[in-house]
Motif scaffolding. Structure first.
Motif, PDB file in Angstrom:
ATOM      1  N   GLY A 164       1.583  11.229  -6.192  1.00 13.39           N
ATOM      2  CA  GLY A 164       1.317  12.329  -4.961  1.00 13.39           C
ATOM      3  C   GLY A 164      -0.298  12.381  -4.984  1.00 13.39           C
ATOM      4  N   THR A 165      -1.182  11.464  -5.259  1.00 16.93           N
ATOM      5  CA  THR A 165      -2.591  11.872  -5.243  1.00 16.93           C
ATOM      6  C   THR A 165      -2.996  10.884  -4.069  1.00 16.93           C
ATOM      7  OG1 THR A 165      -3.120  10.292  -7.177  1.00 16.93           O
ATOM      8  CG2 THR A 165      -2.517  12.374  -7.676  1.00 16.93           C
ATOM      9  N   ALA A 166      -2.330  10.184  -3.308  1.00 17.92           N
ATOM     10  CA  ALA A 166      -3.073   9.336  -2.421  1.00 17.92           C
ATOM     11  C   ALA A 166      -3.650  10.348  -1.229  1.00 17.92           C
ATOM     12  CB  ALA A 166      -2.101   8.639  -1.776  1.00 17.92           C
ATOM     13  N   ARG A 167      -5.038   9.944  -0.884  1.00 14.76           N
ATOM     14  CA  ARG A 167      -5.699  10.815   0.087  1.00 14.76           C
ATOM     15  C   ARG A 167      -5.210  10.207   1.808  1.00 14.76           C
ATOM     16  NH1 ARG A 167      -9.565  10.207  -3.926  1.00 14.76           N
ATOM     17  NH2 ARG A 167      -9.699   8.037  -3.067  1.00 14.76           N
ATOM     18  N   LEU A 168      -3.936  10.682   2.016  1.00 14.92           N
ATOM     19  CA  LEU A 168      -3.534  10.141   3.028  1.00 14.92           C
ATOM     20  C   LEU A 168      -4.010  10.727   4.289  1.00 14.92           C
ATOM     21  CD1 LEU A 168       0.401   9.895   2.294  1.00 14.92           C
ATOM     22  CD2 LEU A 168      -1.197   8.209   2.565  1.00 14.92           C
ATOM     23  N   ARG A 169      -4.429   9.674   5.426  1.00 10.55           N
ATOM     24  CA  ARG A 169      -4.799  10.643   6.564  1.00 10.55           C
ATOM     25  C   ARG A 169      -4.037  10.175   7.706  1.00 10.55           C
ATOM     26  NH1 ARG A 169     -11.317  10.489   7.379  1.00 10.55           N
ATOM     27  NH2 ARG A 169     -10.838  11.464   9.455  1.00 10.55           N
ATOM     28  N   GLU A 170      -3.809  10.873   8.704  1.00 10.13           N
ATOM     29  CA  GLU A 170      -2.948  10.577  10.055  1.00 10.13           C
ATOM     30  C   GLU A 170      -3.751  11.028  11.202  1.00 10.13           C
ATOM     31  OE1 GLU A 170       1.404  10.813   9.555  1.00 10.13           O
ATOM     32  OE2 GLU A 170       0.946  11.983   7.630  1.00 10.13           O
ATOM     33  N   ASP A 171      -4.797  11.355  11.289  1.00 11.08           N
ATOM     34  CA  ASP A 171      -5.583  11.813  12.361  1.00 11.08           C
ATOM     35  C   ASP A 171      -6.429  10.733  13.108  1.00 11.08           C
ATOM     36  OD1 ASP A 171      -7.737  11.315  10.403  1.00 11.08           O
ATOM     37  OD2 ASP A 171      -8.696  13.136  10.444  1.00 11.08           O
ATOM     38  N   GLY A 172      -6.349   9.416  12.512  1.00 12.92           N
ATOM     39  CA  GLY A 172      -6.915   8.444  13.269  1.00 12.92           C
ATOM     40  C   GLY A 172      -8.600   8.105  12.694  1.00 12.92           C
ATOM     41  N   GLY A 173      -9.056   9.264  11.925  1.00 11.34           N
ATOM     42  CA  GLY A 173     -10.310   9.056  11.882  1.00 11.34           C
ATOM     43  C   GLY A 173     -10.659   8.497  10.376  1.00 11.34           C
ATOM     44  N   PHE A 174     -11.856   7.638  10.253  1.00  7.16           N
ATOM     45  CA  PHE A 174     -11.907   7.238   8.970  1.00  7.16           C
ATOM     46  C   PHE A 174     -13.535   6.989   8.666  1.00  7.16           C
ATOM     47  CE2 PHE A 174     -12.250   3.997  12.106  1.00  7.16           C
ATOM     48  CZ  PHE A 174     -13.210   3.061  11.591  1.00  7.16           C
ATOM     49  N   GLY A 175     -14.061   6.675   7.540  1.00 11.03           N
ATOM     50  CA  GLY A 175     -15.247   6.471   7.084  1.00 11.03           C
ATOM     51  C   GLY A 175     -15.344   5.577   5.919  1.00 11.03           C
ATOM     52  N   VAL A 176     -16.438   4.778   5.987  1.00 16.40           N
ATOM     53  CA  VAL A 176     -16.661   3.754   4.778  1.00 16.40           C
ATOM     54  C   VAL A 176     -17.482   4.174   3.982  1.00 16.40           C
ATOM     55  CG1 VAL A 176     -15.693   1.778   6.140  1.00 16.40           C
ATOM     56  CG2 VAL A 176     -18.405   2.379   6.115  1.00 16.40           C
ATOM     57  N   ARG A 177     -17.532   4.229   2.541  1.00 16.68           N
ATOM     58  CA  ARG A 177     -18.438   4.497   1.556  1.00 16.68           C
ATOM     59  C   ARG A 177     -19.086   3.226   0.928  1.00 16.68           C
ATOM     60  NH1 ARG A 177     -16.024   9.905  -1.106  1.00 16.68           N
ATOM     61  NH2 ARG A 177     -14.228   9.984  -0.011  1.00 16.68           N
ATOM     62  N   PRO A 178     -20.253   2.724   1.539  1.00 13.90           N
ATOM     63  CA  PRO A 178     -20.942   1.523   0.854  1.00 13.90           C
ATOM     64  C   PRO A 178     -21.162   1.792  -0.675  1.00 13.90           C
ATOM     65  CG  PRO A 178     -21.821   1.827   3.118  1.00 13.90           C
ATOM     66  CD  PRO A 178     -20.898   3.072   2.757  1.00 13.90           C
ATOM     67  N   ARG A 179     -21.691   3.149  -0.880  1.00 15.79           N
ATOM     68  CA  ARG A 179     -21.928   3.454  -2.306  1.00 15.79           C
ATOM     69  C   ARG A 179     -21.143   4.671  -2.602  1.00 15.79           C
ATOM     70  NH1 ARG A 179     -26.520   2.923  -4.975  1.00 15.79           N
ATOM     71  NH2 ARG A 179     -27.670   1.206  -4.458  1.00 15.79           N
ATOM     72  N   TRP A 180     -20.188   4.433  -3.802  1.00 14.53           N
ATOM     73  CA  TRP A 180     -19.305   5.259  -4.076  1.00 14.53           C
ATOM     74  C   TRP A 180     -19.178   5.249  -5.561  1.00 14.53           C
ATOM     75  CZ3 TRP A 180     -13.676   5.274  -1.901  1.00 14.53           C
ATOM     76  CH2 TRP A 180     -12.843   6.158  -2.286  1.00 14.53           C
TER      77      TRP A 180
ATOM     78  N   VAL B 259       6.532  -1.505   7.501  1.00 13.15           N
ATOM     79  CA  VAL B 259       5.507  -0.830   6.461  1.00 13.15           C
ATOM     80  C   VAL B 259       5.182   0.733   6.797  1.00 13.15           C
ATOM     81  CG1 VAL B 259       3.001  -1.031   6.284  1.00 13.15           C
ATOM     82  CG2 VAL B 259       4.057  -2.969   6.934  1.00 13.15           C
ATOM     83  N   ASP B 260       5.064   1.477   5.652  1.00 11.49           N
ATOM     84  CA  ASP B 260       4.898   2.572   5.781  1.00 11.49           C
ATOM     85  C   ASP B 260       3.656   3.522   5.532  1.00 11.49           C
ATOM     86  OD1 ASP B 260       8.151   3.119   5.603  1.00 11.49           O
ATOM     87  OD2 ASP B 260       7.955   2.002   3.794  1.00 11.49           O
ATOM     88  N   VAL B 261       2.674   2.646   4.795  1.00  7.03           N
ATOM     89  CA  VAL B 261       1.393   3.235   4.624  1.00  7.03           C
ATOM     90  C   VAL B 261       0.601   1.888   4.672  1.00  7.03           C
ATOM     91  CG1 VAL B 261       0.009   4.225   3.011  1.00  7.03           C
ATOM     92  CG2 VAL B 261       2.094   5.112   3.146  1.00  7.03           C
ATOM     93  N   ILE B 262      -0.588   2.292   5.525  1.00  4.06           N
ATOM     94  CA  ILE B 262      -1.816   1.296   5.514  1.00  4.06           C
ATOM     95  C   ILE B 262      -2.850   1.521   4.646  1.00  4.06           C
ATOM     96  CG2 ILE B 262      -3.098  -0.300   6.958  1.00  4.06           C
ATOM     97  CD1 ILE B 262      -0.274  -0.014   8.176  1.00  4.06           C
ATOM     98  N   ALA B 263      -3.237   0.623   3.591  1.00  2.22           N
ATOM     99  CA  ALA B 263      -4.316   0.988   2.733  1.00  2.22           C
ATOM    100  C   ALA B 263      -5.450   0.251   3.070  1.00  2.22           C
ATOM    101  CB  ALA B 263      -3.975   0.862   1.432  1.00  2.22           C
ATOM    102  N   TYR B 264      -6.629   0.548   2.839  1.00  2.00           N
ATOM    103  CA  TYR B 264      -7.687  -0.351   2.873  1.00  2.00           C
ATOM    104  C   TYR B 264      -8.944   0.067   1.971  1.00  2.00           C
ATOM    105  CZ  TYR B 264      -9.547   3.897   5.533  1.00  2.00           C
ATOM    106  OH  TYR B 264     -10.105   5.183   5.458  1.00  2.00           O
ATOM    107  N   THR B 265      -9.875  -0.756   1.693  1.00  2.00           N
ATOM    108  CA  THR B 265     -10.914  -0.672   0.697  1.00  2.00           C
ATOM    109  C   THR B 265     -11.953   0.392   1.549  1.00  2.00           C
ATOM    110  OG1 THR B 265     -10.699  -2.752  -0.242  1.00  2.00           O
ATOM    111  CG2 THR B 265     -12.700  -1.739  -0.398  1.00  2.00           C
ATOM    112  N   GLU B 266     -12.208   1.559   1.160  1.00  2.00           N
ATOM    113  CA  GLU B 266     -13.044   2.165   1.706  1.00  2.00           C
ATOM    114  C   GLU B 266     -14.352   2.223   1.255  1.00  2.00           C
ATOM    115  OE1 GLU B 266     -11.578   6.203   1.716  1.00  2.00           O
ATOM    116  OE2 GLU B 266     -13.528   7.267   2.269  1.00  2.00           O
ATOM    117  N   GLY B 267     -14.585   1.649   0.124  1.00  2.00           N
ATOM    118  CA  GLY B 267     -15.963   1.485  -0.501  1.00  2.00           C
ATOM    119  C   GLY B 267     -15.729   1.084  -2.119  1.00  2.00           C
ATOM    120  N   PRO B 268     -17.032   0.762  -2.824  1.00  2.00           N
ATOM    121  CA  PRO B 268     -18.074   0.456  -2.254  1.00  2.00           C
ATOM    122  C   PRO B 268     -18.120  -0.930  -1.733  1.00  2.00           C
ATOM    123  CG  PRO B 268     -17.946   0.358  -4.682  1.00  2.00           C
ATOM    124  CD  PRO B 268     -16.862   0.967  -4.231  1.00  2.00           C
ATOM    125  N   GLY B 269     -19.335  -1.367  -1.248  1.00  2.00           N
ATOM    126  CA  GLY B 269     -19.291  -2.835  -0.530  1.00  2.00           C
ATOM    127  C   GLY B 269     -20.224  -2.719   0.551  1.00  2.00           C
TER     128      GLY B 269
END
Ligand code: KG4
Ligand code: ZN
Length: 346
Positions: free
Chosen positions: A325-341, A80-90
């Protein structure tokens, strides 16, 4: 390049693996494997989603489902090269489970993670079908929480043409179904019951039908259904219930079809993409197909199984952004979720 995607925004835990074509080569990302667990049976006893139970169940399911996906694809985490997840809304707690697992996994593997907008997932899900659309198109996004018409020029270029001012179409289905004594989630149950009923048996409102704008309002419909249910009294016949279900469905579908046609006319576009749970509705599909054939408009739907929430659409949305080339990749281990977005801000 392969993307492992996690969906956990509401009552479905979804995991999927998508593969991009080799770098520099054109083509659509391909779905290699997916697994899904629906919490519907668990929430049914409460008549709706209980957020805390949803979060806890996501925790229980997410790793076994991930193992299942990798086993299906006969691949390991190292592939696996990239891990994607649902950041919001939800639901905040539910989102945090998928995001936490995805970002931890990414950190452990030394791979980037990317947050995906849930509605962008729905919107791009028809690209996983055998007959993918082409940009630009008008999108009718009809889920449990959202009803929007959008102009889509490219991945990430979303202009909202109109949306609901109160309830979403899925909510109108679910609330009306509840009034008819049907189990949660009501949409599929109501549409099943409607098969036995007459759509012209009850006169129900079509709010904002003639507003001249591609906007929606479904709260009044729910009130009208409540009034009819009260009139039918304590023991309505099976036929009366079926008639009311059919009349309700017809009202919702007529508004969705008319407003989609208006958006197509206003934009001059000849392509419509329907996405979100209500997109599984058979009457909506029939009516849209008929109306669009007459007007030379092509309609695209996701595969039926990909209309409701799933991991494949999340992995796919991330993959399509990676290609551009428009994916917002993060490699710093930080994350947030956006229940409203807002999708137009994604
Ligand atoms: O997109 P989705 O799975 O979840 C959200 O992101 O909200 O949509 C769920 C909604 C529910 O309101 C459900 O009742 C509705 O989609 N739905 C349907 C059908 N299948 C699912 N509504 C009408 N007819 C259906 N066949
Ligand atoms: Zn959804």
């Amino acid at each position: 390049m392969r993307v492992l995607g996690f969906e956990s925004s509401c009552d479905e835990t979804g995991v999927a693996l998508v593969e991009l074509p080799p770098a520099g080569q054109p083509g659509m990302p391909k779905l290699l494997a997916q697994a899904l667990h629906s919490q519907i049976a668990m929430h049914q006893a409460y008549g709706g989603v209980v957020p805390e139970l949803a979060s806890r169940d996501h925790i229980r399911r997410v790793l076994p489902l991930s193992r299942e996906v990798l086993a299906q694809a006969q691949l390991g985490l190292q592939d696996v090269d990239v891990i994607a997840y649902t950041e919001g809304p939800g639901l905040a707690g539910a989102l945090l489970v998928g995001a936490g697992v995805a970002v931890s996994l990414a950190a452990a593997l030394g791979k980037p993670a990317v947050g995906v907008h849930h509605l962008e997932g729905h919107l791009l899900s028809p690209f996983l079908s055998a007959d993918p659309p082409e940009f630009p198109f008008v999108a009718l996004l009809v889920s449990g929480g959202h009803t929007q018409l959008m102009r889509v020029d490219e991945v990430g270029q979303y202009e909202i043409l109109g949306e609901t001012i109160d309830d979403a179409a899925g909510e109108a289905f679910d609330k009306s179904a509840k009034l008819l004594g049907l189990p949660y989630p009501g949409g599929p149950h109501l549409s099943k019951l409607a098969e036995q009923g007459r759509a012209d048996a009850f006169e129900l409102p079509r709010p904002l039908l003639h507003s001249g704008k591609p906007d929606f309002s479904f709260a009044g419909l729910k009130t009208a259904v409540l009034t009819q249910v009260k009139k039918l009294g304590d023991a309505p016949s099976e036929q009366q219930r079926a008639d009311l279900a059919a009349s309700t469905q017809a009202a919702i579908v007529e508004v969705l079809v008319k407003k989609s046609l208006l958006a197509l006319r206003n934009t001059g576009l000849k392509r419509l993409v329907v996405a979100g749970g209500v997109g599984a509705n058979a009457l909506l599909r029939t009516e849209l197909n008929t109306a669009c054939v007459k007007r030379g408009v092509r309609v695209h739907y996701p595969e039926l199984s990909l209309c409701t929430d799933n991991g494949a659409m999340i992995a796919m949305a991330a993959a399509m952004r990676l290609q551009r080339g428009t994916a917002r990749l993060r490699e710093d281990g930080g994350f947030g979720v956006r229940p409203r977005w807002d999708l137009s801000a994604a």
